[in-house]
Design a protein around this motif. Structure first.
Motif, PDB file in Angstrom:
ATOM      1  N   ASN A   1     -92.900  38.163  57.913  1.00 27.27           N
ATOM      2  CA  ASN A   1     -93.839  37.047  58.115  1.00 27.27           C
ATOM      3  C   ASN A   1     -94.833  36.874  56.975  1.00 27.27           C
ATOM      4  O   ASN A   1     -95.906  36.304  57.169  1.00 27.27           O
ATOM      5  CB  ASN A   1     -94.604  37.220  59.436  1.00 27.27           C
ATOM      6  CG  ASN A   1     -93.688  37.342  60.630  1.00 27.27           C
ATOM      7  OD1 ASN A   1     -92.708  36.592  60.745  1.00 27.27           O
ATOM      8  ND2 ASN A   1     -93.974  38.284  61.510  1.00 27.27           N
ATOM      9  N   SER A   2     -94.500  37.376  55.790  1.00 26.94           N
ATOM     10  CA  SER A   2     -95.404  37.196  54.644  1.00 26.94           C
ATOM     11  C   SER A   2     -95.179  35.832  54.009  1.00 26.94           C
ATOM     12  O   SER A   2     -94.191  35.138  54.294  1.00 26.94           O
ATOM     13  CB  SER A   2     -95.171  38.299  53.611  1.00 26.94           C
ATOM     14  OG  SER A   2     -93.847  38.230  53.101  1.00 26.94           O
ATOM     15  N   HIS A   3     -96.083  35.443  53.150  1.00 34.30           N
ATOM     16  CA  HIS A   3     -95.972  34.178  52.415  1.00 34.30           C
ATOM     17  C   HIS A   3     -94.671  34.179  51.625  1.00 34.30           C
ATOM     18  O   HIS A   3     -94.246  35.205  51.095  1.00 34.30           O
ATOM     19  CB  HIS A   3     -97.175  34.026  51.485  1.00 34.30           C
ATOM     20  CG  HIS A   3     -97.350  32.649  50.937  1.00 34.30           C
ATOM     21  ND1 HIS A   3     -96.514  32.109  49.981  1.00 34.30           N
ATOM     22  CD2 HIS A   3     -98.281  31.686  51.202  1.00 34.30           C
ATOM     23  CE1 HIS A   3     -96.924  30.898  49.669  1.00 34.30           C
ATOM     24  NE2 HIS A   3     -97.993  30.610  50.400  1.00 34.30           N
ATOM     25  N   SER A   4     -94.029  33.008  51.528  1.00 31.77           N
ATOM     26  CA  SER A   4     -92.730  32.913  50.855  1.00 31.77           C
ATOM     27  C   SER A   4     -92.786  33.320  49.393  1.00 31.77           C
ATOM     28  O   SER A   4     -91.779  33.731  48.808  1.00 31.77           O
ATOM     29  CB  SER A   4     -92.185  31.480  50.964  1.00 31.77           C
ATOM     30  OG  SER A   4     -93.081  30.553  50.359  1.00 31.77           O
ATOM     31  N   VAL A   5     -93.957  33.240  48.782  1.00 35.35           N
ATOM     32  CA  VAL A   5     -94.107  33.593  47.368  1.00 35.35           C
ATOM     33  C   VAL A   5     -94.146  35.110  47.161  1.00 35.35           C
ATOM     34  O   VAL A   5     -93.852  35.605  46.085  1.00 35.35           O
ATOM     35  CB  VAL A   5     -95.379  32.922  46.797  1.00 35.35           C
ATOM     36  CG1 VAL A   5     -95.745  33.477  45.438  1.00 35.35           C
ATOM     37  CG2 VAL A   5     -95.179  31.407  46.717  1.00 35.35           C
TER      38      VAL A   5
ATOM     39  N   PRO B   1     -89.550  46.938  40.112  1.00 39.14           N
ATOM     40  CA  PRO B   1     -89.138  48.125  40.877  1.00 39.14           C
ATOM     41  C   PRO B   1     -88.539  47.707  42.219  1.00 39.14           C
ATOM     42  O   PRO B   1     -88.574  46.526  42.586  1.00 39.14           O
ATOM     43  CB  PRO B   1     -90.464  48.859  41.077  1.00 39.14           C
ATOM     44  CG  PRO B   1     -91.460  47.745  41.191  1.00 39.14           C
ATOM     45  CD  PRO B   1     -90.988  46.664  40.244  1.00 39.14           C
ATOM     46  N   PRO B   2     -88.000  48.641  42.977  1.00 43.12           N
ATOM     47  CA  PRO B   2     -87.551  48.328  44.338  1.00 43.12           C
ATOM     48  C   PRO B   2     -88.732  47.811  45.161  1.00 43.12           C
ATOM     49  O   PRO B   2     -89.833  48.348  45.075  1.00 43.12           O
ATOM     50  CB  PRO B   2     -87.053  49.676  44.871  1.00 43.12           C
ATOM     51  CG  PRO B   2     -86.726  50.467  43.647  1.00 43.12           C
ATOM     52  CD  PRO B   2     -87.723  50.042  42.612  1.00 43.12           C
ATOM     53  N   LEU B   3     -88.484  46.778  45.925  1.00 48.43           N
ATOM     54  CA  LEU B   3     -89.545  46.165  46.711  1.00 48.43           C
ATOM     55  C   LEU B   3     -89.252  46.303  48.199  1.00 48.43           C
ATOM     56  O   LEU B   3     -88.111  46.193  48.634  1.00 48.43           O
ATOM     57  CB  LEU B   3     -89.702  44.683  46.353  1.00 48.43           C
ATOM     58  CG  LEU B   3     -90.032  44.363  44.896  1.00 48.43           C
ATOM     59  CD1 LEU B   3     -90.075  42.853  44.689  1.00 48.43           C
ATOM     60  CD2 LEU B   3     -91.349  44.993  44.481  1.00 48.43           C
ATOM     61  N   THR B   4     -90.308  46.513  48.955  1.00 49.96           N
ATOM     62  CA  THR B   4     -90.203  46.581  50.412  1.00 49.96           C
ATOM     63  C   THR B   4     -90.634  45.237  50.988  1.00 49.96           C
ATOM     64  O   THR B   4     -91.733  44.752  50.693  1.00 49.96           O
ATOM     65  CB  THR B   4     -91.103  47.699  50.971  1.00 49.96           C
ATOM     66  OG1 THR B   4     -90.730  48.951  50.378  1.00 49.96           O
ATOM     67  CG2 THR B   4     -90.979  47.782  52.484  1.00 49.96           C
ATOM     68  N   GLN B   5     -89.781  44.636  51.774  1.00 48.09           N
ATOM     69  CA  GLN B   5     -90.081  43.332  52.346  1.00 48.09           C
ATOM     70  C   GLN B   5     -91.172  43.439  53.413  1.00 48.09           C
ATOM     71  O   GLN B   5     -91.270  44.448  54.122  1.00 48.09           O
ATOM     72  CB  GLN B   5     -88.826  42.713  52.960  1.00 48.09           C
ATOM     73  CG  GLN B   5     -87.680  42.537  51.978  1.00 48.09           C
ATOM     74  CD  GLN B   5     -88.068  41.664  50.787  1.00 48.09           C
ATOM     75  OE1 GLN B   5     -88.583  40.568  50.971  1.00 48.09           O
ATOM     76  NE2 GLN B   5     -87.818  42.165  49.584  1.00 48.09           N
ATOM     77  N   ILE B   6     -91.969  42.391  53.512  1.00 49.67           N
ATOM     78  CA  ILE B   6     -93.034  42.332  54.514  1.00 49.67           C
ATOM     79  C   ILE B   6     -92.716  41.209  55.490  1.00 49.67           C
ATOM     80  O   ILE B   6     -92.664  40.041  55.084  1.00 49.67           O
ATOM     81  CB  ILE B   6     -94.409  42.071  53.858  1.00 49.67           C
ATOM     82  CG1 ILE B   6     -94.702  43.096  52.769  1.00 49.67           C
ATOM     83  CG2 ILE B   6     -95.514  42.071  54.903  1.00 49.67           C
ATOM     84  CD1 ILE B   6     -95.979  42.823  52.022  1.00 49.67           C
TER      85      ILE B   6
ATOM     86  N   VAL C   1     -93.600  44.430  48.594  1.00 47.81           N
ATOM     87  CA  VAL C   1     -94.619  45.316  48.048  1.00 47.81           C
ATOM     88  C   VAL C   1     -93.939  46.410  47.242  1.00 47.81           C
ATOM     89  O   VAL C   1     -92.805  46.814  47.519  1.00 47.81           O
ATOM     90  CB  VAL C   1     -95.503  45.943  49.149  1.00 47.81           C
ATOM     91  CG1 VAL C   1     -96.296  44.866  49.871  1.00 47.81           C
ATOM     92  CG2 VAL C   1     -94.660  46.747  50.133  1.00 47.81           C
ATOM     93  N   ALA C   2     -94.631  46.861  46.205  1.00 51.94           N
ATOM     94  CA  ALA C   2     -94.126  47.942  45.357  1.00 51.94           C
ATOM     95  C   ALA C   2     -95.042  49.150  45.519  1.00 51.94           C
ATOM     96  O   ALA C   2     -96.251  49.010  45.741  1.00 51.94           O
ATOM     97  CB  ALA C   2     -94.091  47.502  43.897  1.00 51.94           C
TER      98      ALA C   2
ATOM     99  N   LEU D   1     -95.850  39.056  43.657  1.00 57.22           N
ATOM    100  CA  LEU D   1     -95.699  37.623  43.857  1.00 57.22           C
ATOM    101  C   LEU D   1     -94.733  37.042  42.836  1.00 57.22           C
ATOM    102  O   LEU D   1     -94.778  37.414  41.659  1.00 57.22           O
ATOM    103  CB  LEU D   1     -97.047  36.905  43.712  1.00 57.22           C
ATOM    104  CG  LEU D   1     -98.109  37.065  44.799  1.00 57.22           C
ATOM    105  CD1 LEU D   1     -98.609  38.493  44.923  1.00 57.22           C
ATOM    106  CD2 LEU D   1     -99.281  36.119  44.522  1.00 57.22           C
ATOM    107  N   ASP D   2     -93.875  36.149  43.264  1.00 61.07           N
ATOM    108  CA  ASP D   2     -93.008  35.405  42.357  1.00 61.07           C
ATOM    109  C   ASP D   2     -93.855  34.314  41.733  1.00 61.07           C
ATOM    110  O   ASP D   2     -94.136  33.285  42.358  1.00 61.07           O
ATOM    111  CB  ASP D   2     -91.824  34.815  43.125  1.00 61.07           C
ATOM    112  CG  ASP D   2     -90.805  34.124  42.219  1.00 61.07           C
ATOM    113  OD1 ASP D   2     -91.222  33.552  41.188  1.00 61.07           O
ATOM    114  OD2 ASP D   2     -89.600  34.138  42.543  1.00 61.07           O
ATOM    115  N   LEU D   3     -94.289  34.531  40.498  1.00 57.34           N
ATOM    116  CA  LEU D   3     -95.207  33.594  39.864  1.00 57.34           C
ATOM    117  C   LEU D   3     -94.554  32.243  39.609  1.00 57.34           C
ATOM    118  O   LEU D   3     -95.216  31.209  39.602  1.00 57.34           O
ATOM    119  CB  LEU D   3     -95.731  34.194  38.548  1.00 57.34           C
ATOM    120  CG  LEU D   3     -96.935  33.510  37.904  1.00 57.34           C
ATOM    121  CD1 LEU D   3     -98.075  33.327  38.892  1.00 57.34           C
ATOM    122  CD2 LEU D   3     -97.401  34.280  36.681  1.00 57.34           C
ATOM    123  N   SER D   4     -93.232  32.241  39.424  1.00 58.00           N
ATOM    124  CA  SER D   4     -92.510  30.987  39.233  1.00 58.00           C
ATOM    125  C   SER D   4     -92.587  30.118  40.486  1.00 58.00           C
ATOM    126  O   SER D   4     -92.916  28.930  40.429  1.00 58.00           O
ATOM    127  CB  SER D   4     -91.049  31.281  38.868  1.00 58.00           C
ATOM    128  OG  SER D   4     -90.351  30.081  38.598  1.00 58.00           O
TER     129      SER D   4
END
Length: 308
Positions: free
Chosen positions: A54-58, A47-52, A62-63, A73-76
């Protein structure tokens, strides 16, 4: 994928029979990975994601799903592979782990397979992403890798590792107690061990249910009283070769072991766990990972153990 998880609630009948269902998916390569269906709430297109800031690069963002805001999280990336592209039709597997809900972005979702835990083996030793695997299994001649999600969660989201100082009961410390800890995740084993160390309790740690069962039966063969050796057993549920439900059933069915206090300590969640604890005869179910709750459960049983 709308119907791929249809009827998941009815699949709980597999638990306790050393069987489970694995949702297969791919990340940024042709390699297929797996996750236990019991941990999955739904599978959706990203879905569309809202950037956070200073969050972890992975963390991709948030959805907003059904009135809740969950991290994705980008599991890759989390296991050291190249990042996934959201423009290529990525999916999000919404899961509940360790008392929290989060989404794992994956490249594609394949299907669900039904296998026995005895078909699941410990991962090969070596460098690279093997350190992020908790198990492997072979499906139609292809090696399926099961990711150690607890390791990923610890690295990306973190969390408190020790119980609060005010929860420590000094009266249960230093009495030569010993606890058997059974878990296929090195992260989970170390978390339990760290809590035990706070009250000076020694642990023996083993990697799966079969290893634990062989250890216990060997002790019996040597004439050791299991309750004299261990104040309690703390076991995961999901483990290669023999799951925690099966281990609990075998322990509680053996007259020489059935009185040992057994806690099932797992990231699996859902109402079915309470019923399964009763079915297999375990003494307690504890959701991972809350160090205060774990310490409280350990101290409660140690007080009982000392009074016997």
């Amino acid at each position: 994928m709308a119907g791929v998880l249809e009827g998941v609630d009815q699949r709980t009948k597999l638990a306790g029979h050393n069987r489970f269902e694995l949702l297969l998916f791919k990340l940024a390569s042709r390699q297929r990975f797996g996750i236990n269906v019991f941990k999955v709430q739904e599978v959706i297109q990203c879905p569309p994601l809202t950037q956070i800031p200073n969050s972890h690069s992975v963390i991709c963002g948030v959805a907003h799903l059904r009135g809740k805001t969950i991290p994705v999280l980008d599991l890759s990336m989390a296991i050291g592979m190249r990042p996934l592209s959201r423009e290529e039709g990525a999916y999000v597997i919404v899961t509940e782990y360790n008392r929290s809900i989060q989404g794992f972005m994956v490249g594609s979702v394949d299907r669900i397979i039904n296998i026995g835990w005895e078909q699941v083996k410990a991962p090969p030793t070596g460098a690279g992403r093997e350190s992020y695997l908790t198990a492997v299994t072979n499906v139609e001649g292809e090696l399926i890798e099961v990711i150690d999600v607890e390791k990923v969660m610890k690295e990306v989201i973190g969390g408190r590792e020790e119980a609060a100082a005010e929860t420590i009961d000094a009266s249960v410390s230093g009495k030569n107690d010993h606890i058997l800890v059974v878990d296929d995740s090195s992260v989970a084993r170390n978390q339990v061990k760290r809590v035990c160390e706070q009250i000076a309790i020694e642990c023996t740690t083993l990697k799966d249910g079969l290893e634990a069962w062989e250890h216990l039966t060997q002790l019996l063969a040597e004439g050791v009283n299991i309750q004299d050796r261990y104040a309690m057993i703390i076991s995961d549920v999901e483990m290669p070769r023999m799951d925690g439900y099966t281990l609990a059933t075998k322990i509680k069915s053996d007259p020489a072991m059935r009185d040992i206090y057994l806690i099932l300590h797992t990231s699996l969640s859902g109402v079915f766990n309470t019923a399964m604890v009763q079915k297999v005869g375990a003494n307690e179910f504890l959701a991972k990972f809350d160090p205060d709750s774990l310490l409280a459960a350990i101290q409660k049983q140690l007080r009982t153990h000392h009074s016997v």
